[in-house]
Design an enzyme around this catalytic site. Structure first.
Site, PDB file in Angstrom:
ATOM      1  N   CYS A   1     -23.730  -1.880   1.095  1.00 21.37           N
ATOM      2  CA  CYS A   1     -22.601  -0.972   1.281  1.00 21.37           C
ATOM      3  C   CYS A   1     -22.878   0.400   0.689  1.00 21.37           C
ATOM      4  O   CYS A   1     -22.403   1.421   1.205  1.00 21.37           O
ATOM      5  CB  CYS A   1     -21.336  -1.568   0.668  1.00 21.37           C
ATOM      6  SG  CYS A   1     -21.452  -1.923  -1.096  1.00 21.37           S
TER       7      CYS A   1
ATOM      8  N   CYS B   1     -21.289  -5.192   4.812  1.00 20.83           N
ATOM      9  CA  CYS B   1     -21.175  -6.319   3.873  1.00 20.83           C
ATOM     10  C   CYS B   1     -21.617  -7.630   4.528  1.00 20.83           C
ATOM     11  O   CYS B   1     -21.081  -8.032   5.566  1.00 20.83           O
ATOM     12  CB  CYS B   1     -19.737  -6.443   3.403  1.00 20.83           C
ATOM     13  SG  CYS B   1     -19.480  -7.801   2.234  1.00 20.83           S
TER      14      CYS B   1
ATOM     15  N   ASP C   1       0.806  -1.223   0.000  1.00 24.39           N
ATOM     16  CA  ASP C   1       0.000   0.000   0.000  1.00 24.39           C
ATOM     17  C   ASP C   1       0.836   1.269   0.000  1.00 24.39           C
ATOM     18  O   ASP C   1       0.370   2.314   0.435  1.00 24.39           O
ATOM     19  CB  ASP C   1      -0.942  -0.007   1.217  1.00 24.39           C
ATOM     20  CG  ASP C   1      -2.065   1.016   1.084  1.00 24.39           C
ATOM     21  OD1 ASP C   1      -2.418   1.353  -0.050  1.00 24.39           O
ATOM     22  OD2 ASP C   1      -2.571   1.468   2.113  1.00 24.39           O
TER      23      ASP C   1
ATOM     24  N   CYS D   1     -21.448 -10.287  -5.380  1.00 24.59           N
ATOM     25  CA  CYS D   1     -22.303  -9.287  -4.733  1.00 24.59           C
ATOM     26  C   CYS D   1     -23.779  -9.478  -5.070  1.00 24.59           C
ATOM     27  O   CYS D   1     -24.654  -9.154  -4.254  1.00 24.59           O
ATOM     28  CB  CYS D   1     -21.879  -7.878  -5.147  1.00 24.59           C
ATOM     29  SG  CYS D   1     -20.357  -7.310  -4.373  1.00 24.59           S
TER      30      CYS D   1
ATOM     31  N   CYS E   1     -27.259  -7.332  -3.932  1.00 24.30           N
ATOM     32  CA  CYS E   1     -27.031  -6.621  -2.669  1.00 24.30           C
ATOM     33  C   CYS E   1     -26.344  -5.280  -2.915  1.00 24.30           C
ATOM     34  O   CYS E   1     -25.397  -5.193  -3.700  1.00 24.30           O
ATOM     35  CB  CYS E   1     -26.163  -7.476  -1.745  1.00 24.30           C
ATOM     36  SG  CYS E   1     -25.716  -6.650  -0.191  1.00 24.30           S
TER      37      CYS E   1
ATOM     38  N   CYS F   1     -13.759   5.603   8.136  1.00 29.02           N
ATOM     39  CA  CYS F   1     -15.175   5.232   8.200  1.00 29.02           C
ATOM     40  C   CYS F   1     -15.297   3.762   7.830  1.00 29.02           C
ATOM     41  O   CYS F   1     -14.754   3.321   6.821  1.00 29.02           O
ATOM     42  CB  CYS F   1     -15.979   6.095   7.221  1.00 29.02           C
ATOM     43  SG  CYS F   1     -17.750   5.721   7.152  1.00 29.02           S
TER      44      CYS F   1
END
Length: 391
Positions: A212, A266, A152, A206, A209, A259
């Site tokens: 999120c 999920c 990252d 997914c 749905c 956040c």
């Protein structure tokens, strides 16, 4: 989320074993799990073309906000070979950091600070980097090769590569979702000159749905699988260096660093706790600290509290900006005194946030008296503008 090379290592070694690629991959996975990784997969460097195109469209739209490091040298990000032409295989690894309690429960405790799950413990960059380097050393010692490791901090598209390596898929919130660990995975990558057997890409699970998307307090998703970072609370409280825009302050609530809403919503998270150990446990003092005590931190106190924490990187002034927005949302008039005290802070960023917080909590007559005195002595135009827009 920062740019740079802090998480990159270039390791070379003669090796002592020319293993069969399949056997080598099996041994690699075994070693990875012994080092604390929860999942591992391998992909080729040329498997994320479509993700690369979407990334360029995202940058062109300005959705990355002030994160200029994302837009820098995009050719190095959209294809691993742009970063290192010699890479033959990309090894993707994940560590489960699923929380041990409901991360959204604190949002109802308005005088307490909500810190994102990943930032409640030691900095994951250091934790993952150490394990990646250990695994890379093992690989170099086991098979003649060159490797580079990333966590990252370099131009690597971890999430598309993780999907290509079968670790999970990019959900509608744009984060990686795993059938085993839900939305709670730290990712790391090892680039190698070895040709290792590839895993099949994971498919999207997914379905219909969109939990999120529906839960996002600031409507940061213009469409499924699309994020406008400029509206995201994680961006606003971490990457954003200036005042938090007025339109988002109430929606931020008591979230002072990051956040977790879209992640926590999920439904795949129900599997995230299986096999999780306490090695990534949160620090007790960062689970639900009081806003009042946080507002009283000077620079030394801030650094001491957040030693080894990713929170430390934003600095005391941005941190107090966030705390003051949360104080303004607390509905606790007793905290007005903390905002009032910070009207004299050395940082204009802190003073401006204190003005807004005081405007949310103080009675109008008291506010007017403080405003007149403060405006006559305030040298910073941005803070003066906060006073002008405070009723």
């Amino acid at each position: 989320m920062a740019g740079g090379r802090a998480g990159v290592a270039d390791l070379r070694g003669p090796g002592f074993l020319n293993s069969d690629p399949t056997e080598l991959k099996t041994a690699l996975a075994r070693e990875a799990r012994a080092l604390g990784f929860d999942c591992i997969g391998v992909t080729a460097p040329g498997t994320i073309d479509s993700a690369g195109r979407r990334f360029l469209e995202f940058i062109a739209s300005g959705g990355h906000g002030d994160m200029d490091w994302l837009a820098s040298q995009p050719e190095r990000r959209v294809d691993p070979r742009g970063l290192w032409p010699d890479v033959r295989s990309v090894i993707m690894l994940g560590v489960n950091y699923g929380p041990d309690s409901d991360p959204l429960a604190i949002l109802k405790q308005r005088t307490r600070a909500a810190i994102s799950v990943y930032a409640q413990g030691d900095d994951y960059h250091d934790l993952i980097k150490k394990r990646l380097k250990a695994l890379a050393r093992w690989l170099v010692a086991t098979a003649p090769s060159e490797v580079k490791v990333f966590v990252d901090t370099a131009a690597v598209m971890e999430k598309p590569l993780a999907q290509a390596a079968h670790l999970g898929w990019q959900g509608k919130h744009t984060n990686l979702v795993s059938r085993e660990f839900g939305s709670w995975l730290f990712l790391g990558a090892i680039y190698t000159t070895l040709d290792l057997p590839r895993d099949d890409a994971e498919i999207d699970h997914c379905g219909s749905c969109q939990a999120c998307l529906d839960i996002c307090p600031t409507s940061a998703f213009p469409a499924p699988y699309q994020l406008d970072a400029r509206r995201c609370i994680s961006y606003l409280t971490i990457e954003n260096k200036g005042p938090i825009p007025q339109e988002f302050r109430k929606a931020i609530g008591n979230r002072i660093y990051g956040c977790d809403d879209c992640l926590a919503a999920c439904p795949w998270n129900k599997f995230a706790q299986e096999g999780r150990e306490a090695k990534l446990a949160a620090r007790d003092e960062l689970r639900a600290p009081g806003l009042g005590e946080l507002s009283r931190l000077d620079d030394a106190g801030f650094r001491a509290l957040f030693t080894k924490s990713p929170v430390k990187r934003i600095g005391r002034d941005r941190f107090l900006r966030n705390v003051l927005v949360a104080i303004g949302n607390s509905d606790d008039a007793a905290l007005a005194k903390e905002a009032c005290r910070l009207l004299d802070d050395a940082s204009p960023l802190v003073r401006g946030a204190a003005v807004w917080a005081l405007g949310q909590l103080a009675p109008q007559d008291e506010l007017a008296a403080v405003k007149n005195a403060a405006m006559s002595n305030e040298p910073d135009e941005s803070v003066r503008e906060e006073w002008r827009t405070t009723s």
